[in-house]
Design a protein around this motif. Sequence first.
Motif, mmCIF file in Angstrom:
data_model
loop_
_atom_site.group_PDB
_atom_site.id
_atom_site.type_symbol
_atom_site.label_atom_id
_atom_site.label_comp_id
_atom_site.label_asym_id
_atom_site.label_seq_id
_atom_site.Cartn_x
_atom_site.Cartn_y
_atom_site.Cartn_z
ATOM 1 N N PRO A 15 -18.285 -20.094 -20.376
ATOM 2 C CA PRO A 15 -17.689 -21.208 -19.634
ATOM 3 C C PRO A 15 -16.166 -21.193 -19.733
ATOM 4 O O PRO A 15 -15.610 -20.759 -20.738
ATOM 5 C CB PRO A 15 -18.277 -22.445 -20.320
ATOM 6 N N PHE A 16 -15.523 -21.661 -18.683
ATOM 7 C CA PHE A 16 -14.061 -21.727 -18.668
ATOM 8 C C PHE A 16 -13.585 -22.812 -19.623
ATOM 9 O O PHE A 16 -14.061 -23.935 -19.593
ATOM 10 C CB PHE A 16 -13.552 -22.030 -17.252
ATOM 11 N N GLN A 17 -12.642 -22.452 -20.474
ATOM 12 C CA GLN A 17 -11.976 -23.392 -21.362
ATOM 13 C C GLN A 17 -10.494 -23.335 -21.021
ATOM 14 O O GLN A 17 -9.851 -22.309 -21.236
ATOM 15 C CB GLN A 17 -12.195 -23.021 -22.827
ATOM 16 N N SER A 71 -6.649 -19.717 -19.123
ATOM 17 C CA SER A 71 -7.747 -20.116 -19.998
ATOM 18 C C SER A 71 -7.193 -20.348 -21.402
ATOM 19 O O SER A 71 -6.004 -20.129 -21.668
ATOM 20 C CB SER A 71 -8.825 -19.032 -20.035
ATOM 21 N N HIS A 72 -8.065 -20.741 -22.312
ATOM 22 C CA HIS A 72 -7.659 -20.985 -23.706
ATOM 23 C C HIS A 72 -7.017 -19.754 -24.338
ATOM 24 O O HIS A 72 -6.255 -19.876 -25.289
ATOM 25 C CB HIS A 72 -8.868 -21.429 -24.534
ATOM 26 N N ASN A 75 -3.162 -19.850 -24.925
ATOM 27 C CA ASN A 75 -2.521 -20.736 -25.905
ATOM 28 C C ASN A 75 -1.522 -20.044 -26.826
ATOM 29 O O ASN A 75 -0.432 -20.583 -27.041
ATOM 30 C CB ASN A 75 -3.580 -21.494 -26.701
#
Length: 187
Positions: A15-17, A71-72, A75
């Motif tokens: 799943p996309f985060q 996406s994550h 970060n």
Amino acid sequence: MTMDKTPRFIDRHVPFQPAATTGIPHQYHDVPYAPGARHTLDIYLPNDGVAPFPVVIDVYGGGLYFGQKSSHKLNPALQLRSAGYAIVSPDYSLSYQQPFPTQISELKAAIRFVRAKAALYGLDPNRIALMGESSGAHLAVLTAASETVGQLDRGLGNHLACRRRCPQLLHPMVPINLTSSVPSLIC
């Protein structure tokens, strides 16, 4: 004989985060760098400082089978904004959408776009670095290395005149001096 019940890498549900971008006032999303599907990028400018900002293009990993921009996995790169760097997160074709090495040509088109449109977004066209993790690091290295010999570029995008020297490479697990005008390894 027993069958291995471990799911294959490509059969996983991922799943996309989204990346943690709350609190970043200057963001540009879904900017097309070339015609076609998955040819957009997102730009995140530092909260402080004066443009033009040096650029880090972060290439996400995912085995060339999973993933998308912002996406994550972005970060760690977003933390470089506090040192005055703009962060660019491009999308590229996954392996079941386009064969390898299409992705390298797409990343080169994204770099040319950043150089061509640098003034519009407050970016420094002469200070661009690539970084990535996993397959994204692989693509970043091949993009930079093949640029020095003029290979793996299918001429994608509208900014073919914006070819210059290859971008620098950053590796997130290597000590990097971010206090100079151009990032360098600390040896």
